[in-house]
Scaffold this motif. Structure first.
Motif: not given
Length: 344
Positions: A25-37, A62-73
């Motif tokens: 159920g997971g994805v890998i996200v490449e971070l583009q912007a992260v705020g300091i809270c 940006t989503i750069v990878d997904v687990s097998p059961e998640i659509s690669k779309d």
């Protein structure tokens, strides 16, 4: 991958750590912007142990990878990440079934945050961003959602008089959220001149710098002596001053919404809010209310360029200069409002 970990001595230390692995159920996200809270700043002040994984929760990437059961779309989609609740939720407990993911009874272990090149999270915590939205705005979805949640918890009605106590990043997003969701007259308090200016730029009709008495007098004058219908307290801290101000400026049978994070036990004279029959409402993070998640509303508001919230982002740094970014965020004499790490 490159990540910034707190060293237990007040500094952020760049380290090479393993890239996160996918889980069901997971994805890998490449971070583009992260705020300091503000909570990142406070945690780093209080914490004496070293980080074992990166912090950072105001996330867009940006989503750069997904687990097998998640659509690669989904690969390549630009998203804001709700990593505190949905990103870790079990999705089976009573709270998750009620849409209160942050209250999940069986949250998954924390797997890392945004002060890194990549993170892994559950796909349900990823909210697609429109192509027209900048990464800076995408990383404002999380703090705006906190304030949208507070306004919705406070059941703001169109035309009501609102006071926001504090004009840090959450106070400023509370001003923007309240204005966008129907506030009438809107008053704010601030500590610094650059916060005062931004408060009025984002929709406050009146902003008072270190002068609560004048704020309260202005609210009473605008409401024929009643007081604010709803006051949103965003300061928190080590004493009860901000809550006392919120109680004072709110009318009888009005609502006080508390977002501010408190770092020590506080005492209050409860006779005053009891006599005024105030609703004291605590608001924490975000959830689904009336069938819609606060993130969805925040994205809709940010997509409307007239909100102007992106002006809050006063400083940006690459991940390699994260300690400089933290120094800037700590030092309000720098003019900082929202500092972001941007890897673009």
């Amino acid at each position: 991958m490159l990540a910034a970990l707190f060293d237990g001595k007040g500094k952020m230390q760049l380290s090479q750590i393993d890239k996160p692995e996918l889980s069901a159920g997971g994805v890998i996200v490449e971070l583009q912007a992260v705020g300091i809270c503000g909570s990142d700043l406070q945690i780093k002040t209080d914490q004496t142990n070293k980080d074992t994984f990166p912090a950072g929760h105001e996330l867009a990437g940006t989503i750069v990878d997904v687990s097998p059961e998640i659509s690669k779309d989904l690969i390549g989609k630009r998203v804001a990440v709700e990593g505190i609740g949905q990103g870790r939720a079990c999705m089976g407990c009573w709270y998750c079934r009620s849409g209160q993911y942050v209250k999940c009874s069986h949250r998954n272990p924390r797997g890392g945050g945004g002060f890194a090149e990549f993170l892994t999270t559950q796909v349900i915590g990823c909210y697609e961003l429109p192509d027209s939205m900048s990464w800076a705005a995408g990383a404002l979805v999380e703090p705006l959602s906190v304030s949208v949640h507070a306004v919705r918890r406070g059941k703001l009605k169109g035309g009501e008089t609102v006071v926001v106590i504090g004009a840090g990043s959450i106070g400023l997003t509370a001003i923007a959220a309240a204005k966008a969701l129907g506030a009438g007259k809107l008053f704010a308090s601030s500590r610094h001149s650059h916060q005062t200016k931004m408060a009025t730029d984002l929709g406050a009709d009146y902003a008072f710098e270190n002068d609560f008495d004048s704020l309260n007098e202005a609210v009473l004058e605008a409401t024929q002596g009643r007081g604010a219908d709803i006051t949103i307290e965003t300061v928190g801290g080590w004493n009860s001053d901000a809550i006392k101000q919120a109680i004072t400026t709110t009318r009888k049978q009005g609502r006080v919404v508390i977002i501010g994070g408190y770092r020590a036990p506080i005492t209050l004279d409860w006779e005053i809010p009891l006599g005024k029959e105030l609703d004291i409402i605590f608001s924490h993070c975000y959830s689904i209310i009336d069938g819609k998640h606060d993130y969805e509303i925040a994205i809709d508001l940010l997509e409307n360029k007239s909100l102007g919230l992106e002006k809050m982002v006063t400083h940006t740094y690459p991940l390699t200069k994260i300690q400089e970014a933290f120094n800037t965020a700590y030092n309000k004499k720098s003019g900082s409002l929202k500092v972001q790490i941007q890897n673009i």
